[in-house]
Design an enzyme around this catalytic site. Structure first.
Site, PDB file in Angstrom:
ATOM      1  N   GLU A 117       0.853  -1.190   0.000  1.00 51.47           N
ATOM      2  CA  GLU A 117       0.000   0.000   0.000  1.00 51.47           C
ATOM      3  C   GLU A 117       0.885   1.236   0.000  1.00 51.47           C
ATOM      4  OE1 GLU A 117      -2.947  -0.190   3.118  1.00 51.47           O
ATOM      5  OE2 GLU A 117      -4.148  -1.600   1.967  1.00 51.47           O
ATOM      6  N   HIS A 233      -9.269  10.006   1.410  1.00 55.84           N
ATOM      7  CA  HIS A 233      -8.850   8.844   0.609  1.00 55.84           C
ATOM      8  C   HIS A 233      -9.038   9.204  -0.860  1.00 55.84           C
ATOM      9  CE1 HIS A 233      -8.459   4.800  -0.936  1.00 55.84           C
ATOM     10  NE2 HIS A 233      -8.112   4.377   0.258  1.00 55.84           N
ATOM     11  N   ARG A 279      -0.788   9.213   0.665  1.00 60.08           N
ATOM     12  CA  ARG A 279      -2.219   9.342   0.386  1.00 60.08           C
ATOM     13  C   ARG A 279      -2.651  10.789   0.182  1.00 60.08           C
ATOM     14  NH1 ARG A 279      -5.904   5.582   4.072  1.00 60.08           N
ATOM     15  NH2 ARG A 279      -5.000   3.957   2.787  1.00 60.08           N
ATOM     16  N   HIS A 338     -11.898  10.271   5.110  1.00 58.72           N
ATOM     17  CA  HIS A 338     -11.731   8.840   5.389  1.00 58.72           C
ATOM     18  C   HIS A 338     -11.337   8.579   6.832  1.00 58.72           C
ATOM     19  CE1 HIS A 338     -10.737   4.693   4.491  1.00 58.72           C
ATOM     20  NE2 HIS A 338      -9.452   4.863   4.768  1.00 58.72           N
ATOM     21  N   ARG A 373      -1.839   9.483   8.144  1.00 56.92           N
ATOM     22  CA  ARG A 373      -1.734   8.078   8.595  1.00 56.92           C
ATOM     23  C   ARG A 373      -1.184   7.184   7.488  1.00 56.92           C
ATOM     24  NH1 ARG A 373      -5.475   3.726   8.222  1.00 56.92           N
ATOM     25  NH2 ARG A 373      -6.741   5.202   7.044  1.00 56.92           N
TER      26      ARG A 373
HETATM   27  C1  SIN Z   1      -7.494   1.140   1.785  1.00 51.81           C
HETATM   28  O1  SIN Z   1      -7.531  -0.086   1.727  1.00 51.81           O
HETATM   29  O2  SIN Z   1      -7.283   1.850   0.818  1.00 51.81           O
HETATM   30  C2  SIN Z   1      -7.736   1.809   3.090  1.00 51.81           C
HETATM   31  C3  SIN Z   1      -6.696   1.397   4.028  1.00 51.81           C
HETATM   32  C4  SIN Z   1      -6.630   2.300   5.195  1.00 51.81           C
HETATM   33  O3  SIN Z   1      -7.390   3.272   5.269  1.00 51.81           O
HETATM   34  O4  SIN Z   1      -5.767   2.070   6.024  1.00 51.81           O
END
Ligand code: SIN
Length: 522
Positions: A117, A233, A279, A338, A373
């Site tokens: 991620e 997000h 993000r 988010h 975060r």
């Molecule tokens: C996601 O899967 O994009 C969200 C993960 C998160 O908010 O930690």
């Protein structure tokens, strides 16, 4: 006339998501009363969490690397002590969940299948069925709570106000729409009521999660930290849903690209990590495309093509509900509120500034997330910190078994005002004045509008939401720089002098709102 207060010797837990239920179980055999606004399993943001649990489980990974990525993503203000505590506990947390029946995805060799991620230097995210991690953990916790003799669950009541006696939280007023609230006095209260993203019009959170817990604690006098930092997000499915379904970042980890209606993949020029940039950077890029009318979309066709690499049942179902086929269609996206990095300020044991009140999960601000975060550190923090708070509460005194508390039905109240118009205005003004891109005049405007809404708010729940929004807007006005999730168009660069966490009381935010302190006092 208010009903007489009830007394319980149970530890009261406000909320029913992953942090709340983890704490309830970890407190056993101490007697616990869980107050869940909805039937267990419904309404908690945890159930929608598609991200997994970040943990240094892979060959070549380390706790130090997890800490380093957390510090980097948090843009200079992460509390290093908290990052160490949480990252260190992460592998054990995943192992304990697996031992408790949570079926994490595995490789053919039986190791955890770890996802990549954004802003993680390597694949580090343990998941369940690709995108069902939150729901899977929550259902395992619910099953365990239902079996735990020390845990009593009351469903259908929500916390409205904290009772404070001589500086200590001694109880909570529980209510229901249209009913007279009842005071329950308790020896210790753990607030785990979720975040504040529902204060925005487009959000991935269940719509009723609108900062009520944060506002309630702040109204009782608790200190609040980092309120200005809201995480947007980048890839919420933009089809008009409330909440907006999430298109998990793991799709971009598997190679999905962001393109606009001209077919231009617009992340390449923005950051060396392109779609996997931090993000906040991706969210601002998506927001800019939306504002320019360029209709940003996620191209995940290669992933969903027959024989494609990934299995994302939640995403597939959301697309199907919207009449989209991710193997064929580009998926329209918007930046959506988010996660709130800010919250009730607490220490490494989850203690708030008010004796008698502990906090865990998104309503808390431990300092782990800093200004932004790191993906999949949220569920992790909720579980680790709920465990630490539980341990701290358990050590407070000797707890003995306690009979179940019978809360009689709440008597009907005189007709209550309909909160819906106020909530609509609140969400619109936060989106407009305190959203992805902020500036001083928009924030000042938002605070003026919040003053008017405060005067109109007649219920505790409305006052709590307005208080949370006021704290976010005031902290954003005070931070005259851009850092992580907080971007000020009028101060677009980080200011090294301001590389520190913020701390505010509601009284400070109200004074700023009412212009009793200058806006440049940080
Ligand atoms: C996601 O899967 O994009 C969200 C993960 C998160 O908010 O930690």
């Amino acid at each position: 006339m208010a009903a007489e207060a009830q007394h319980t010797g149970r530890i009261v837990i406000l909320g029913a998501g992953i942090a709340a239920l983890t704490a309830a179980l970890r407190l056993a055999p101490c007697p616990v009363l869980v107050i869940s606004p909805a039937p267990l399993g419904q309404g908690a943001a945890s159930a929608l969490a598609q991200g997994g649990v970040a943990a240094a489980l892979g060959a070549g990974d380390s706790v130090a690397a997890h800490v380093a990525d957390t510090l980097e993503a948090g843009a200079g203000i992460v509390d290093g002590l908290m990052a160490g505590i949480v990252a260190e506990a992460a592998p054990g947390c995943v192992a304990a969940l697996a031992a408790g029946g949570v079926a994490f995805d595995r490789t053919p060799a039986g190791d955890y299948a770890l996802s990549q991620e954004a802003a993680h230097s390597q694949p580090r995210v343990a998941r369940v069925e690709g995108d069902r991690t939150g729901a899977a953990i929550l259902s395992a916790l619910i099953a365990a709570v239902r079996q735990a003799p020390s845990v009593q669950v009351v469903e259908g009541l929500a916390a409205e106000r904290l009772e404070v006696t001589a500086g200590r939280v001694t109880g909570v007023w529980l209510g229901q729409p249209g009913r007279v609230a009842r005071l329950i006095r308790a020896p210790a209260i753990l607030l785990a009521s979720g975040g504040a993203a529902g204060l925005y019009t487009v959000t991935t959170n269940p719509g009723h999660i609108r900062g009520q817990g944060l506002g309630m604690a702040a109204r009782a006098g608790a200190a609040v930290a980092d309120a200005e930092f809201v995480q947007f997000h980048p890839t919420a499915l933009h089809v008009g849903g409330d909440p907006a379904p999430l298109l998990t970042e793991a799709l971009r980890g598997e190679g999905a690209r962001l393109v606009n209606r001209l077919g231009v993949p617009f992340m390449a020029g923005q950051h060396k990590a392109a779609e996997l940039a931090p993000r906040d950077i991706v969210a601002r890029a998506v927001y800019a495309q939306s504002q320019a009318g360029l209709a940003p979309a996620l191209d995940a066709r290669a992933i969903f093509a027959p024989g494609g690499p990934a299995h994302f049942p939640t995403v597939s179902a959301a697309c199907a509900r919207a009449g989209l086929d991710p193997a064929r269609d580009l998926l329209p996206v918007a930046a959506a509120a988010h996660y709130h990095m800010g919250g009730v300020a607490c220490d490494a044991q989850g203690r708030s500034s008010l004796p008698g009140l502990w906090v865990a999960g998104e309503v808390a601000s431990t300092g782990l997330h800093g200004a932004n975060r790191l993906a999949s550190n949220g569920l992790l923090e909720a579980m680790v910190m709920a465990g630490r708070a539980a341990q701290d509460i358990a050590a407070e005194r000797a707890w003995s078994p306690e009979p179940e508390l019978a809360v009689p039905p709440l008597p009907p109240a005189a007709a209550l005002p309909d909160e819906a118009p106020l909530i609509r205005r609140l969400r619109a003004l936060m989106t407009e004045g305190c959203g992805v891109i902020r500036d001083g005049s928009g924030l000042r405007h938002a605070l003026d509008a919040l003053r008017a809404l405060d005067q109109q708010a007649q219920t505790d729940s409305a006052k709590n939401m307005v208080a949370a929004a006021t704290l976010i807007a005031a902290a954003a006005l005070l931070r005259c720089e851009s850092r992580g999730g907080h971007f000020r168009a009028d101060h677009p660069q980080p200011d090294p002098e301001l590389a520190r966490r913020s701390r505010l009381f509601l009284a400070d935010a109200l004074a700023l709102r009412d212009e009793k302190v200058p806006a440049d006092v940080a």
